[in-house]
Structure formats: structure tokens, C-alpha cells
Design an enzyme around this catalytic site. Structure first.
Site, PDB file in Angstrom:
ATOM      1  N   HIS A  69      28.652  78.598  56.046  1.00  0.00           N
ATOM      2  CA  HIS A  69      27.681  77.617  55.545  1.00  0.00           C
ATOM      3  C   HIS A  69      26.285  77.835  56.117  1.00  0.00           C
ATOM      4  O   HIS A  69      26.143  78.109  57.306  1.00  0.00           O
ATOM      5  CB  HIS A  69      28.154  76.203  55.892  1.00  0.00           C
ATOM      6  CG  HIS A  69      29.524  75.896  55.369  1.00  0.00           C
ATOM      7  ND1 HIS A  69      30.644  75.954  56.169  1.00  0.00           N
ATOM      8  CD2 HIS A  69      29.948  75.556  54.124  1.00  0.00           C
ATOM      9  CE1 HIS A  69      31.714  75.649  55.428  1.00  0.00           C
ATOM     10  NE2 HIS A  69      31.323  75.409  54.201  1.00  0.00           N
ATOM     11  N   SER A 118      31.999  72.036  49.893  1.00  0.00           N
ATOM     12  CA  SER A 118      31.330  71.861  51.187  1.00  0.00           C
ATOM     13  C   SER A 118      29.838  72.163  51.147  1.00  0.00           C
ATOM     14  O   SER A 118      29.106  71.754  52.041  1.00  0.00           O
ATOM     15  CB  SER A 118      31.974  72.764  52.245  1.00  0.00           C
ATOM     16  OG  SER A 118      31.857  74.120  51.878  1.00  0.00           O
ATOM     17  N   ASP A 132      27.500  78.069  60.322  1.00  0.00           N
ATOM     18  CA  ASP A 132      28.805  78.597  60.719  1.00  0.00           C
ATOM     19  C   ASP A 132      29.109  79.783  59.808  1.00  0.00           C
ATOM     20  O   ASP A 132      28.258  80.184  59.011  1.00  0.00           O
ATOM     21  CB  ASP A 132      29.903  77.511  60.713  1.00  0.00           C
ATOM     22  CG  ASP A 132      30.242  76.983  59.320  1.00  0.00           C
ATOM     23  OD1 ASP A 132      29.863  77.624  58.322  1.00  0.00           O
ATOM     24  OD2 ASP A 132      30.891  75.911  59.235  1.00  0.00           O
TER      25      ASP A 132
END
Ligand SMILES: *[C@@H]1O[C@H](CO)[C@@H](O)[C@H](O)[C@H]1NC(C)=O
Ligand SMILES: *[C@@H]1O[C@H](CO)[C@@H](O)[C@H](O)[C@H]1NC(C)=O
Length: 347
Positions: free
Chosen positions: A325, A30, A322
Site C-alpha cells: 500500500h 484496501s 507497507d
């Protein structure tokens, strides 16, 4: 203007137009996924607001940030498109992918068992997709042009955090098989065979990405708060990240010697990331311990949606978007630093 200054400027122009790097090709998790998870069956997605609200057109592409991820900035620094499209995104075709393509999948890792946790794309399958891409590229451009792109492209890889945080420290299976040191060595053997596979397929310029100070991710701070450590970074996780980075760096040295004609660099985000987390204010940030999205303590993916009333209004004041991240601003600072100090050597 002296001759030397003029010469330097001309020299720099040649080297910043990126003529020598025709494409960037991305593998990982990610930290660099540009939206591949939108097109597979997994709960780990981010193709909805407020993700992407600072991306081009405010589009929620599936990147796990408010805007761009590091590989987007790196592509731009090489003089290519300011973002790297996801291979599984039907809005793009092989002519678009000829100058950059992303095979990354949020939630994946070096270890097959890590990608199984949330049913995302395992690393070996990212490589299968890459082989399919090579075939399409040759069909589209002919062997000669396609081979030139394949051998001159910069290959960027970024993964490993999930192997430790989502897998090793969360589930019991790997922990019952390996000590933490043994697990690092296990991951390292996979990293090595992965690089050798890419080399055998024609890749020559590679960047192996290191781990961030993963004990300082807001989710890990929240966990440390809940176990009574006052919301500080998890020092053990940071030590593991540093140890693994040391091993990756050693691997890069060995591979450069072993793989003839290759140029492999180690892109280590840790030191700059650590500086940002330690002294956020000197980079213009106001918060590093909690994230922008929602309460900032634990939300990511579907828990970080537009119906959540607590999300911050200006993400550029936050180190993290978040709980897992970084914001676009953090991604920009780290990738520009890595480009200047390491990746520009691949030009
Ligand atoms: C790719 O898409 C563009 C339009 O988005 C189109 O012009 C082009 O012909 C397509 N190329 C291939 C190889 O399909
Ligand atoms: C991961 O799975 C693939 C596909 O089943 C397999 O080829 C590969 O050997 C596995 N990797 C490891 C390290 O077990």
C-alpha cells in the site's frame, strides 16, 4: 484585474465549493477502506500502530496507510469532509454518513472468491450495506432530501488488484477455470453488473477506478528478487493491469451511452503511479522499491506493527507505506491528479 480574470476566479470558486456534490460514496478494497475490516472477523486489519501515525490525531483507523487514502483527499477536493468515515464504524451515524460513507473492505475484489480468501466483505455485500444506508438516509432526512443526495453524490469505486494478486496468481482454482484474458473478462462482467445495480438504485455520477502498476508493489518486487529477477517490477503483472484498465475504459464508454442520464468516468491511477515509481526523486521520494514499514520487503497488516524496529521515521520519503500500500503522500499526489484531470468533471 480584468473582468475575465475576475469571472474565472468567481467561476472557479463556485466549482470548488462543491455545492453540487452533497456526498461521496465509496466501494472497494484496501486502497480505499476507511476501517470497515475493524468490525468483521478477518486477519486483514490495520487498526494499530504504526498505521495511521500521520492521520488526524495519529489515529490508526484501519486505513492501510500512514495517513489518508485517496478517497479522503477526493472528498476534500469536492469541498466535503477531509476524510470519509467507514460505514461499520459505530463512532459515526447517519447524519455523518449523509455527506460521505465508505463501504470498502480490504482484501476484497470483484470476484466473490477473492473476498473468501481472507473472509472479508464481498462486493455484493457492500451493495447490501449501501441499500441499508439508503433506507436509513430516507428515514433520517425524508425521501426528497435523501433522493437528492443519492442522485447527486459521487460514487467512487476502487478494486481489482486482489482478484489478480491474492486470488488468480496465488490460488489454483480460478487459474484452472480461466486463462488470464478470460478472467479479466469475467471480472469485467461483474464490474458491469455492479455499476448497473448502483444505477438502478439511483446513482448517476460514478468513477470506476483502474489498477495501479501492481507488478511494482514492493511485495511483488521481493518475489521477483527471490525467483532471481533482481527485484525489478513484475512486467507480466503490469501488462495485465494495463490490459484490464483498457477494458474498464471501454466499459465506461459503453455504460455512458447505455445508462441514460449517467455520468461515468474512468479514474486511471496507472500513468501517474508509474511515473512516481520510475522517477521517485522528481516527486521528492527517496525509495520506491521497498516500503517504509519494517524491512519494507514483505510486511503488511499484523506483520507491520509497532514492535518492529526497522520502520522508517519519515514516510514522506517513501512511495510505499507497507509492502502492498502507498504512503499518504503517494495517495495525495495521485488523487489530486485524478481530481484535476478526471473527477472534477463530475461537479
Ligand atoms: C449523530 O451523532 C451526533 C453526535 O455525535 C448527535 O448529535 C446526533 O443527534 C446523532 N444523529 C442521529 C440521527 O442519531
Ligand atoms: C456472488 O455471490 C452472491 C451471493 O451469494 C451472488 O448473488 C452473486 O451472483 C455471486 N456473483 C457471481 C459473479 O457469481
Amino acid at each position: 484585474m480584468s473582468f475575465f480574470t475576475l469571472f474565472t476566479i468567481l467561476f472557479m470558486q463556485i466549482f470548488t465549493t462543491g455545492a453540487k456534490v452533497p456526498a461521496v460514496i465509496v466501494f472497494g478494497d484496501s486502497s480505499v477502506d476507511a476501517g470497515n475490516n475493524n468490525h468483521i472477523q478477518t486477519i486483514l486489519k490495520s487498526n494499530f500502530r504504526p498505521y495511521g501515525r500521520d492521520f488526524f490525531g495519529g489515529k490508526a483507523t484501519g486505513r492501510f496507510s500512514n495517513g489518508r487514502v485517496p478517497t479522503d483527499f477526493i472528498s476534500e477536493s469536492f469541498g466535503l469532509r477531509p476524510y470519509v468515515p467507514a460505514y461499520l464504524d459505530p463512532a459515526y451515524n447517519i447524519s455523518d454518513f449523509a455527506s460521505g460513507v465508505c463501504f470498502a473492505s480490504a482484501g476484497t475484489g470483484y470476484d466473490n472468491a477473492t473476498s473468501d480468501v481472507l473472509s472479508v466483505i464481498p462486493l455484493w455485500k457492500e451493495v447490501e450495506y449501501y441499500k441499508q444506508y439508503q433506507k436509513k438516509l430516507r428515514d433520517h432526512l425524508g425521501d426528497k432530501k435523501a433522493n437528492a443526495i443519492i442522485s447527486q453524490a459521487v460514487y467512487l469505486t476502487s478494486m481489482g488488484t486482489n482478484d489478480f494478486l491474492e486470488n488468480y496468481y496465488t490460488l489454483t482454482n480460478r487459474r484452472s477455470q480461466y486463462t488470464i484474458t478470460q478472467y479479466q473478462d469475467f471480472l469485467l462482467t461483474i464490474a458491469e453488473s455492479f455499476v448497473k445495480k448502483l444505477y438502478a438504485l439511483g446513482a448517476r455520477k460514478l468513477s470506476l477506478g483502474g489498477l495501479p502498476p501492481m507488478g511494482c508493489l514492493p511485495l511483488e518486487r521481493t518475489t521477483s528478487f527471490m525467483i532471481g529477477n533482481g527485484g525489478t517490477c513484475n512486467g507480466d503483472y503490469n501488462k495485465v493491469a494495463m490490459a484490464f484498465n483498457g477494458k474498464l475504459s471501454g466499459l465506461v464508454k459503453r455504460l455512458n451511452a447505455e445508462l441514460l442520464g449517467s455520468k461515468i468516468v474512468f479514474s486511471n491511477p496507472y500513468p501517474m503511479f508509474q511515473q512516481i515509481v520510475r522517477k521517485p526523486s522528481s516527486f521528492g521520494f527517496e525509495a520506491a522499491a521497498v516500503a517504509c514499514c519494517s524491512t519494507g520487503l514483505f510486511e503488511m497488516g499484523y506483520m507491520c506493527d509497532q514492535y518492529n524496529p526497522f520502520t522508517c521515521s519519515d514516510a514522506s520519503k517513501y512511495v510505499f507505506w507497507d509492502s502492498f500500500h502507498p504512503t499518504e503522500k503517494t495517495n495525495r499526489i495521485i488523487s489530486q491528479h485524478l481530481f484535476k484531470t478526471v473527477l472534477s468533471k463530475l461537479l
